[in-house]
Design a protein around this motif. Sequence first.
Motif, PDB file in Angstrom:
ATOM      1  N   TYR A   1       0.792  -1.227   0.000  1.00 45.98           N
ATOM      2  CA  TYR A   1       0.000   0.000   0.000  1.00 45.98           C
ATOM      3  C   TYR A   1       0.830   1.287   0.000  1.00 45.98           C
ATOM      4  CZ  TYR A   1      -3.602  -3.357   1.214  1.00 45.98           C
ATOM      5  OH  TYR A   1      -4.446  -4.432   1.197  1.00 45.98           O
TER       6      TYR A   1
ATOM      7  N   TYR B   1      -0.675   4.441  -2.820  1.00 43.30           N
ATOM      8  CA  TYR B   1      -2.129   4.492  -2.923  1.00 43.30           C
ATOM      9  C   TYR B   1      -2.667   5.597  -2.015  1.00 43.30           C
ATOM     10  CZ  TYR B   1      -2.108   0.106  -5.474  1.00 43.30           C
ATOM     11  OH  TYR B   1      -1.901  -0.862  -6.415  1.00 43.30           O
TER      12      TYR B   1
ATOM     13  N   THR C   1      -7.584   3.514   0.181  1.00 44.97           N
ATOM     14  CA  THR C   1      -6.960   2.222  -0.101  1.00 44.97           C
ATOM     15  C   THR C   1      -5.869   1.925   0.920  1.00 44.97           C
ATOM     16  OG1 THR C   1      -7.403   2.539  -2.447  1.00 44.97           O
ATOM     17  CG2 THR C   1      -5.812   0.846  -1.873  1.00 44.97           C
TER      18      THR C   1
END
Length: 172
Positions: A126, A131, A135
Motif C-alpha cells: 500500500y 495508494y 486504499t
Amino acid sequence: MMASHRLFRFPKPAWINSANTRTAGVYLSGALFSLGFFFFVDASAYSRSAKNGSTVHVTFVDWIPGICSALGTLVINSIDKSRLGADSFSYSGNGVAWKARLVLFLGFALMAGGLAGSVTVMILKYIVPEYPFPTLWFGVANVIANALIMLSSAVLWVVQNMEDEYTYNLAL
C-alpha cells in the motif's frame, strides 16, 4: 531487623490483587481482541464494496499476519504458567520448564511475526505504490488489528498471573 524483599519502597495497592480487577482485565483483553478483528474485517469488507473505488482488495496475503497473531495468542495463553519455573516438580518428565519456555517463545514469535508481517504488507502493498488513503486504510487496519491482538494477549497474560483472594499459598 528483617530486610524486605520488595524492590520499591511503596506498597502494592490492594486493588491490584482483587477478583474484580482480574475479571475486568479478562473483559478488556477480549474487547481488545475483538476490536482488532473488527478493524481488519471492516477494512476487508470495505475493500470489496462498490464504494471503494479502487482495484486493490484485501487478499489472503493480508490475512496471514492476523492468523499468525491469533495463533500466537492461543499458544501463549494455553500454557500453564506454573510450568515455566517448575523443573523441581518433574512429574511430567524432565525439562518441563524448558519445554514450556520454548512453547512460550514460539507463541511470542508468532505474534511478533504477525505484527512485523502486517507492517511489511502495509509497506509493500500500500505505501510503496503510493495508494491514496481510502486504499491505504486496508494496510493501516491490518497493523492496528495485529497490534490490538498482541496487546490483548499481554493484558490476558498479566491478569492470568494475578493472585486473588481465592488463591492459596501452600508453602511452609
